[in-house]
Design a protein around this motif. Structure first.
Motif, PDB file in Angstrom:
ATOM      1  N   VAL A  52     -49.022 -61.639  43.850  1.00  0.00           N
ATOM      2  CA  VAL A  52     -49.834 -61.940  45.026  1.00  0.00           C
ATOM      3  C   VAL A  52     -49.008 -62.662  46.079  1.00  0.00           C
ATOM      4  O   VAL A  52     -49.088 -62.353  47.282  1.00  0.00           O
ATOM      5  CB  VAL A  52     -51.058 -62.789  44.619  1.00  0.00           C
ATOM      6  CG1 VAL A  52     -51.770 -63.346  45.849  1.00  0.00           C
ATOM      7  CG2 VAL A  52     -52.018 -61.962  43.778  1.00  0.00           C
ATOM      8  N   ASP A  53     -48.193 -63.634  45.659  1.00  0.00           N
ATOM      9  CA  ASP A  53     -47.429 -64.408  46.644  1.00  0.00           C
ATOM     10  C   ASP A  53     -46.282 -63.619  47.267  1.00  0.00           C
ATOM     11  O   ASP A  53     -45.628 -64.104  48.189  1.00  0.00           O
ATOM     12  CB  ASP A  53     -46.904 -65.694  46.023  1.00  0.00           C
ATOM     13  CG  ASP A  53     -46.071 -65.446  44.763  1.00  0.00           C
ATOM     14  OD1 ASP A  53     -45.781 -64.267  44.472  1.00  0.00           O
ATOM     15  OD2 ASP A  53     -45.733 -66.422  44.067  1.00  0.00           O
ATOM     16  N   ALA A  54     -46.043 -62.398  46.760  1.00  0.00           N
ATOM     17  CA  ALA A  54     -44.991 -61.564  47.347  1.00  0.00           C
ATOM     18  C   ALA A  54     -45.576 -60.319  48.006  1.00  0.00           C
ATOM     19  O   ALA A  54     -44.828 -59.396  48.349  1.00  0.00           O
ATOM     20  CB  ALA A  54     -43.989 -61.149  46.275  1.00  0.00           C
TER      21      ALA A  54
ATOM     22  N   THR B 115     -48.055 -66.654  33.173  1.00  0.00           N
ATOM     23  CA  THR B 115     -49.178 -66.016  33.855  1.00  0.00           C
ATOM     24  C   THR B 115     -48.807 -65.810  35.311  1.00  0.00           C
ATOM     25  O   THR B 115     -47.966 -66.546  35.873  1.00  0.00           O
ATOM     26  CB  THR B 115     -50.456 -66.853  33.750  1.00  0.00           C
ATOM     27  OG1 THR B 115     -50.236 -68.126  34.376  1.00  0.00           O
ATOM     28  CG2 THR B 115     -50.857 -67.058  32.296  1.00  0.00           C
ATOM     29  N   ALA B 116     -49.415 -64.810  35.906  1.00  0.00           N
ATOM     30  CA  ALA B 116     -49.148 -64.528  37.315  1.00  0.00           C
ATOM     31  C   ALA B 116     -50.344 -63.830  37.919  1.00  0.00           C
ATOM     32  O   ALA B 116     -51.059 -63.071  37.253  1.00  0.00           O
ATOM     33  CB  ALA B 116     -47.897 -63.662  37.461  1.00  0.00           C
ATOM     34  N   GLN B 117     -50.561 -64.089  39.207  1.00  0.00           N
ATOM     35  CA  GLN B 117     -51.576 -63.370  39.981  1.00  0.00           C
ATOM     36  C   GLN B 117     -50.910 -62.126  40.546  1.00  0.00           C
ATOM     37  O   GLN B 117     -49.869 -62.213  41.206  1.00  0.00           O
ATOM     38  CB  GLN B 117     -52.096 -64.248  41.114  1.00  0.00           C
ATOM     39  CG  GLN B 117     -53.014 -65.364  40.672  1.00  0.00           C
ATOM     40  CD  GLN B 117     -54.471 -64.905  40.610  1.00  0.00           C
ATOM     41  OE1 GLN B 117     -54.988 -64.351  41.571  1.00  0.00           O
ATOM     42  NE2 GLN B 117     -55.107 -65.125  39.483  1.00  0.00           N
TER      43      GLN B 117
ATOM     44  N   HIS C  68     -57.182 -56.005  45.493  1.00  0.00           N
ATOM     45  CA  HIS C  68     -57.708 -56.441  44.192  1.00  0.00           C
ATOM     46  C   HIS C  68     -56.699 -57.358  43.532  1.00  0.00           C
ATOM     47  O   HIS C  68     -55.523 -57.007  43.383  1.00  0.00           O
ATOM     48  CB  HIS C  68     -57.985 -55.230  43.296  1.00  0.00           C
ATOM     49  CG  HIS C  68     -58.923 -54.236  43.890  1.00  0.00           C
ATOM     50  ND1 HIS C  68     -60.289 -54.369  43.840  1.00  0.00           N
ATOM     51  CD2 HIS C  68     -58.683 -53.085  44.571  1.00  0.00           C
ATOM     52  CE1 HIS C  68     -60.864 -53.338  44.449  1.00  0.00           C
ATOM     53  NE2 HIS C  68     -59.901 -52.548  44.910  1.00  0.00           N
ATOM     54  N   LYS C  69     -57.164 -58.529  43.127  1.00  0.00           N
ATOM     55  CA  LYS C  69     -56.293 -59.508  42.471  1.00  0.00           C
ATOM     56  C   LYS C  69     -56.660 -59.619  40.994  1.00  0.00           C
ATOM     57  O   LYS C  69     -57.840 -59.578  40.637  1.00  0.00           O
ATOM     58  CB  LYS C  69     -56.401 -60.869  43.146  1.00  0.00           C
ATOM     59  CG  LYS C  69     -55.972 -60.901  44.598  1.00  0.00           C
ATOM     60  CD  LYS C  69     -56.092 -62.304  45.152  1.00  0.00           C
ATOM     61  CE  LYS C  69     -55.661 -62.358  46.611  1.00  0.00           C
ATOM     62  NZ  LYS C  69     -56.542 -61.578  47.495  1.00  0.00           N
ATOM     63  N   ARG C  70     -55.650 -59.768  40.163  1.00  0.00           N
ATOM     64  CA  ARG C  70     -55.850 -59.927  38.725  1.00  0.00           C
ATOM     65  C   ARG C  70     -54.877 -60.969  38.194  1.00  0.00           C
ATOM     66  O   ARG C  70     -53.791 -61.149  38.742  1.00  0.00           O
ATOM     67  CB  ARG C  70     -55.635 -58.602  37.993  1.00  0.00           C
ATOM     68  CG  ARG C  70     -56.678 -57.554  38.374  1.00  0.00           C
ATOM     69  CD  ARG C  70     -56.803 -56.524  37.300  1.00  0.00           C
ATOM     70  NE  ARG C  70     -57.969 -55.682  37.541  1.00  0.00           N
ATOM     71  CZ  ARG C  70     -58.715 -55.153  36.593  1.00  0.00           C
ATOM     72  NH1 ARG C  70     -58.424 -55.387  35.321  1.00  0.00           N
ATOM     73  NH2 ARG C  70     -59.745 -54.394  36.877  1.00  0.00           N
ATOM     74  N   THR C  71     -55.280 -61.624  37.091  1.00  0.00           N
ATOM     75  CA  THR C  71     -54.402 -62.585  36.440  1.00  0.00           C
ATOM     76  C   THR C  71     -53.821 -61.938  35.189  1.00  0.00           C
ATOM     77  O   THR C  71     -54.555 -61.460  34.322  1.00  0.00           O
ATOM     78  CB  THR C  71     -55.173 -63.852  36.041  1.00  0.00           C
ATOM     79  OG1 THR C  71     -55.800 -64.399  37.206  1.00  0.00           O
ATOM     80  CG2 THR C  71     -54.241 -64.882  35.431  1.00  0.00           C
ATOM     81  N   ALA C  72     -52.503 -61.922  35.098  1.00  0.00           N
ATOM     82  CA  ALA C  72     -51.817 -61.181  34.041  1.00  0.00           C
ATOM     83  C   ALA C  72     -50.957 -62.101  33.190  1.00  0.00           C
ATOM     84  O   ALA C  72     -50.441 -63.118  33.666  1.00  0.00           O
ATOM     85  CB  ALA C  72     -50.951 -60.085  34.644  1.00  0.00           C
TER      86      ALA C  72
END
Length: 782
Positions: free
Chosen positions: A602-604, A591-593, A612-616
């Motif tokens: 997100v962290d990059a 999983t990654a944000q 907009h943030k999503r969990t994939a």
């Protein structure tokens, strides 16, 4: 030497005349036996297709037109054998085929009374009469006796008993205890009650007069004679016989009881070679009779809801073994108006959108997407191919999970165009799913929307991959069929696609096994509403449903979601309850944000570029960025300069102290769905008088309405009318109201909008190159 031998033989014959006569008789008997052998029937029972438990599904008559189901004594109820041997021939295992005492008693009674009082025939003699009818005369009786002796000399007692069990006349064209039990009693002969066993024992004595479907009262009287005889002989106790006599005799008119008739016909076609070799014509299937009955009843319950000539097909396959447990090739095998003999499990039809899960799986395996990759659901042209959505509207920015679960067409075509239709078709073929294309045709973008043929059986075999770590397989209708599996997607892709179809693909809400009926399912509708599909995996099973007209006539209003999906869910609800197979997330699935619109982690990604943030779900650790913009050569991540005083966009040539900054673009096709505030925040407006290339919005102008206009109905009318035109743009223009496509028209044509309720709306015009113009307005006055 020869003369001496002859003289010795002659001397022996003179000394032993009786032995000589006996030897001559035996020699003559053997000679006659060889010259006139008994016509023992070849085992030609017709053909019977049975379920996995051995119960018959469908049978065909033998070459002589008789319904016969072969059994051995071991397969028949012991109660029947007890009644048969004690009522018909108590000395069966002791006599040589003829019982002299019984024959003498019968002859004396016949002479004394002038008619037959009791028969003297043994079971062996009855078999002799069945295989070679002798006629009602004394020579005929002698011939029957001789045939019985021949049978005893050639066959064992068990073989003679087996002949009787399978050839005893039971009324009409029914022969043998097993077929009679199935036809009259609706059960196998292995499960007979005392009363039923007695009925089938007496039936061959007068099969026409004692048929339980025509003469129930006579049959009951005859049956009771057998029961009383069994009590007299103390074989069955009096209480049991009394209870048995309380059972009433009755049967429905004779007609074949069929289950899975088209599946059985398919096995019959495959088994013709076996039948021609003279082997026992019993073909075993993998079908479960209870599941088959349930499936057929479900289809019959829906018949009245369907238009004339519409049929249905469905199969239930055990995912692990590939064994088909239920198979319905048509809606009602008795209804010729619904093409009852056309097996639509094997019919080649357009699969609609049912191939989309395999496309997204391939894109995952290629590292092109993750489950939340940003896709554009907006009007687009792919070298002249302009797909629309089933609901005729567009949603703008959507994730892979949303696009697959909602079966959106444009994102799927966009993805297929990037992967290549030839490559996709080759991947399906290597996985066992062969697409049928027109003669000389090559795969093109339309195949993802149903532009190629497939079968329900092939689709079920392919969907099985979602339940078996990416391995598709060939469904098996016969237990002898080879097990064939092919990898159609990776284990990780199978996990992600199944989770999307089952629960929406939300890694932040991980799957928890709760023992409930969970189903990963997908629907499809072919062009013109000709075919409605629903396929899914649940628990231990893969299920497929097709609804339509076998002749290909359209059925307006019939699509996968409203007719096929409800049946699919009902089938799943009726499947045997059991512990779902264990499911574990593969090691290479993580999983990654991620951020929209860039699609990066997100962290990059700087916070200002991640609105907009999503969990994939990710596969193999890959976090691919958003796919390149089709309508522009610009990168979605761009370095710009800002004027420090105004904060507007500039260049080093316009502002000496310009500030460098990174910005994120939304793909051009998606900008009409993004708020003006967000677009301005991500991509500031240009400083006046600073030369720059015109943005995509600048080449297309919307005429006939101003931004934030207030529209009122015309005096005396109940409609607010707006006439719009577009200036600029090339090729086809797409007019959208609130994201819903109104129409596609030439650039020189206008668009009239009529509204009858108050509310806020947004109108957009877009061309195939991604240029657009839009205006938000308010309707008041109703």
């Amino acid at each position: 030497m020869t003369a001496s031998l002859l003289r010795s033989i002659q001397a022996w014959l003179r000394r032993h005349p009786l032995r000589a006569a006996l030897a001559a008789l035996l020699t003559l008997a053997l000679l006659l036996d060889q010259c006139f052998p008994p016509p023992i029937p070849r085992d030609e029972p017709g053909l019977v297709v049975v379920a996995e438990d051995g119960s018959p599904l469908r049978s065909w008559p033998s070459a002589d037109g008789v319904w016969r189901y072969p059994v051995t004594p071991e397969q028949v109820s012991p109660l029947y054998l007890q009644a048969l041997l004690n009522y018909e021939d108590r000395w069966f295992y002791r006599h040589p085929g003829v019982n002299p005492v019984a024959l003498l008693r019968a002859a004396v009674q016949w002479v004394r009374h002038g008619h037959i009082v009791s028969g003297g025939s043994t079971l062996t003699m009855q078999v002799a009469r069945l295989i070679d009818p002798p006629g009602r005369s004394i020579p005929g009786k002698l011939r029957q006796i001789l045939r019985a002796l021949q049978l005893e000399a050639r066959l064992s007692k068990q073989e003679i008993l087996t002949l009787y069990l399978n050839h005893a006349p039971m009324g009409g064209i029914v022969e043998g205890v097993e077929m009679a039990s199935r036809m009259y009693l609706g059960k196998p002969s292995a499960h007979l009650t005392h009363a039923e066993a007695a009925l089938l024992v007496v039936l061959p004595q007068a099969p026409s007069r004692l048929r339980p479907d025509r003469a129930a009262s006579r049959a009951q009287l005859a049956r009771d004679k057998v029961l009383l005889r069994m009590a007299e002989l103390e074989i069955w106790d009096p209480v049991t016989v009394t209870d048995a006599r309380l059972e009433r005799v009755g049967a429905n008119p004779l007609r074949p009881q069929w289950l899975a008739p088209l599946a059985a016909e398919r096995l019959r076609q495959q088994g013709r070679k076996q039948r021609n070799t003279g082997k026992l014509a019993v073909l075993r299937s993998t079908l479960n009779p209870e599941m088959q009955s349930t499936l057929e009843r479900m289809l019959l319950d829906r018949i009245e809801q369907l238009p004339p000539k519409v049929s249905m097909a469905a199969i239930v396959m055990e995912s692990d073994s590939l064994a088909i447990r239920a198979y319905a090739g048509s809606a009602d095998f008795s209804d010729g108006k619904r093409f009852n003999h056309v097996d639509m499990v094997r019919g080649v039809r357009s699969p609609g959108s049912t191939l989309k899960p395999f496309l997204y799986a391939l894109a995952l395996d290629e590292g092109l997407i993750h489950s939340e990759s940003l896709l554009a659901d907006a009007p687009q042209s792919f070298a002249g191919y302009e797909p629309g959505n089933f609901q005729a509207n567009f949603s703008g920015p959507v994730s892979v999970s949303e696009a697959l679960q909602r079966s959106l067409n444009v994102p799927a075509v966009d993805l297929l165009d990037r992967l290549g239709p030839q490559r996709f078709a080759s991947q399906l073929r290597s996985g066992g799913l062969r697409l049928r294309l027109p003669a000389g045709g090559d795969p093109n973008l339309s195949i993802i929307l149903g532009g190629a043929g497939s079968t329900l059986e092939d689709l079920v075999g392919a969907y099985r991959a979602l339940a078996t770590k990416g391995l598709a397989g060939v469904p098996r209708l016969s237990p002898e069929a080879p097990r064939s599996e092919n990898r159609i997607m990776s284990e990780g892709a199978a996990f992600i696609v199944r989770d999307i179809l089952e629960s929406g693909g939300h890694p932040d809400r991980p799957f928890v096994e709760d023992g409930g009926r969970r189903i990963a399912w997908k629907t499809g509708t072919s062009f013109g509403f000709r075919d409605a599909w629903a396929l899914g995996v649940s628990g231990h099973y893969t299920i497929g449903v097709w609804i339509g007209r076998p002749d290909g006539t359209p059925n307006p209003g019939f699509f996968g979601a409203n007719v096929a999906a409800p049946l699919l869910h009902d089938i799943v609800s009726a499947l045997p309850a059991g512990t779902p197979p264990p499911r574990a997330k593969p090691a290479n699935v993580g999983t990654a944000q991620i951020c929209w619109p860039l699609g990066t982690a997100v962290d990059a990604t700087p916070a200002e570029l991640c609105p907009h943030k999503r969990t994939a779900w990710t596969l193999n650790g890959a976090i691919p960025p958003t796919l390149p913009d089709r309508a522009s050569e610009r990168s979605l991540r761009e370095t710009i300069w800002l004027d420090p005083a105004s904060g507007l966009r500039s260049t080093p040539f316009c502002t000496r102290a310009a500030i460098q900054r990174e910005i994120a673009h939304w793909p051009t096709y998606l900008e009409p769905w993004i708020s003006a505030d967000e677009l301005a925040r991500l991509n500031p407006a240009w400083l006046p008088d600073c030369p720059h290339n015109e943005a995509n919005t600048g080449s297309l102008k919307l005429q006939g309405i101003a931004r934030d206009a207030q529209i009122r109905p015309s005096p005396g009318k109940n409609v607010a009318q707006i006439d719009l035109r577009a200036a600029g743009g090339t090729g086809t223009l797409y007019w959208l109201l609130d994201g819903k496509l109104l129409r596609a028209a030439a650039a020189d044509q206008g668009q009239r909008i009529e509204l009858r309720e108050n509310g806020e709306h947004n109108v957009t015009v877009m061309d195939a190159q991604g240029h657009y113009a839009s205006a938000r307005f308010m309707v008041k006055g109703f």
